[in-house]
Design an enzyme around this catalytic site. Structure first.
Site, PDB file in Angstrom:
ATOM      1  CD  GLU A   1      -2.955  -1.198   2.254  1.00  0.00           C
ATOM      2  OE1 GLU A   1      -2.799  -0.426   3.221  1.00  0.00           O
ATOM      3  OE2 GLU A   1      -3.881  -2.025   2.204  1.00  0.00           O
TER       4      GLU A   1
ATOM      5  CD  GLU B   1      -3.628  -5.999   3.384  1.00  0.00           C
ATOM      6  OE1 GLU B   1      -4.543  -5.201   3.713  1.00  0.00           O
ATOM      7  OE2 GLU B   1      -2.433  -5.807   3.647  1.00  0.00           O
TER       8      GLU B   1
END
Length: 398
Positions: free
Chosen positions: A183, A324
């Site tokens: 991220e 995720e």
């Protein structure tokens, strides 16, 4: 996700893949390892060991810093017994990286990372190892900052850390996948900015080149890279993502095959998946109360998002991994919530399979209100068998 109690964040997507070796009934592997379709099939259902090796306190990594117990072989065995075949291990390095120019990683920490990897690897599981908290401005000791003014130092440090990690795992076969970052973005939830995105592309390229040159099986290992914040739109759209070149890979890899994967994360709609309140507790076409269901992010949106990943990457030979996904527990507000959490998980897994992607559920070890946990990490008890059944059912549905 970043880390901490619930480790939630953007309403973005994740598609995660993985590794090589020779397991359950797929076609024979080539000399260079499993091809894209084979690796996705082999990875099966994936699970994140979240809030553990990426946890930290005052810039020092510690697997118990965020309230979780020490990771054990028994926990990993329980996860495997539940039906998971891939485990993603988020790792932070932070202040365990020494001074330049060598940027030596603390040996005891690297030893512990390897030990936890071995808990899964030695059981025949696929293992994804990423660099997790080092790129979050909100984490004390973070340094992989894409809008930092001193990119020469950032890139030198990044290269040295991955050089050490890749060397440590050089002898591991294709059940081990290395993941460039987690991220990575400038911390602002909006359209990507420059030169930040160009720096993220540069990190991906440094990662691929460094691992490939580290010797052993790294020359043919599957490597996982990502675009801006692992967001699907910002990775598949015209926002600046550039897939790294792979000029140093082993000649044992057939010329027509890839050895890089693309990672995305999926937490959409965020008001259902991650927002910590009781407003939106239901999801999908089975929702019984329209006022508890988000106005966006339903099955059609999920399908379009993962189709775009397929069209942009999978169709060109790059496997995708939803590294995720998941939704937090809001059953204290709506007793039916866990049913919809299971519906969401099943849909993500089933749709990802439809479009050639593997999936890795985000488990942050927390159970109860706003938790993602599927297991109690102290007793090893399964806490949400219904969600696990949904994940495995999603894999079997297509």
């Amino acid at each position: 996700m970043t880390s901490r109690a619930t480790k939630l964040r953007s309403a973005f997507l994740a598609v995660t893949l993985a590794v090589t070796a020779g397991f359950s009934g797929v076609a024979p592997a080539s000399a260079g390892g499993l091809n894209a379709a084979q690796i996705v099939a082999e990875m099966g259902a994936g699970w994140n060991l979240g809030n553990q090796l990426e946890a930290s306190s005052n810039g020092v990594p510690s697997e118990t810093a965020w309230g979780q117990p020490t990771v054990t072989q028994a926990l990993i065995d329980k996860v495997k017994a539940a039906g998971f075949r891939t485990i993603r291990i988020p790792v932070s390095y932070l202040n365990y990286i020494g001074a330049g120019p060598d940027y030596t990683v603390n040996a005891a920490w690297l030893n512990r990372v390897q030990q936890v990897v071995d808990y899964a690897y030695n059981r025949g599981l696929y293992v994804l190892v990423d660099m997790h908290g080092d790129g979050y401005k909100t984490v004390n000791g973070s340094w992989l900052i894409c809008d930092s003014g001193n990119q020469a130092t950032v890139k030198a440090k990044y290269q040295k850390v991955w050089q050490q990690v890749a060397a440590r795992f050089a002898g591991y076969d294709q059940h081990l996948v290395l993941e460039a970052m987690n991220e990575e973005f400038d911390g602002q939830y909006g359209n990507p900015t420059q030169p930040c995105y160009s720096n993220i592309n540069a990190y991906d390229q440094i990662f691929v080149d460094t691992v490939r040159k580290a010797g052993g099986n790294n020359g043919s290992r599957w490597l996982l890279v990502a675009g801006w914040n692992t967001n699907i739109d910002y990775t598949t759209g015209n926002y600046g993502f550039v897939m790294p070149t792979d000029q140093f890979r082993s000649p044992s890899v057939p010329a027509g095959e890839k050895r890089m994967m693309i990672s995305v994360h999926y937490y959409s709609p965020w008001d259902f998946a991650g927002e910590e309140n009781g407003t939106i507790t239901q999801w999908g076409r089975g929702a019984a109360n329209p006022s508890k269901k988000s106005t966006w992010g339903q099955e059609d949106y999920l399908d379009a998002q993962l189709k775009s990943v397929r069209d942009t990457f999978v169709a060109k030979g790059y496997p995708a991994i939803v590294g995720e996904y998941g939704s937090i527990d809001k059953s204290s507000f709506d007793s039916a919530n866990n049913r919809y959490r299971a519906d969401f998980a099943r849909a993500v897994v089933s749709t990802a399979k439809k479009y050639g992607a593997a999936t890795v559920y985000w488990d942050n070890g927390n159970n109860g209100q706003y938790g993602f946990g599927l297991f109690d990490r102290r007793s090893y008890a399964v806490t949400h068998q219904g969600i696990i059944d949904a994940i495995l059912g999603g894999l079997a549905s297509r």
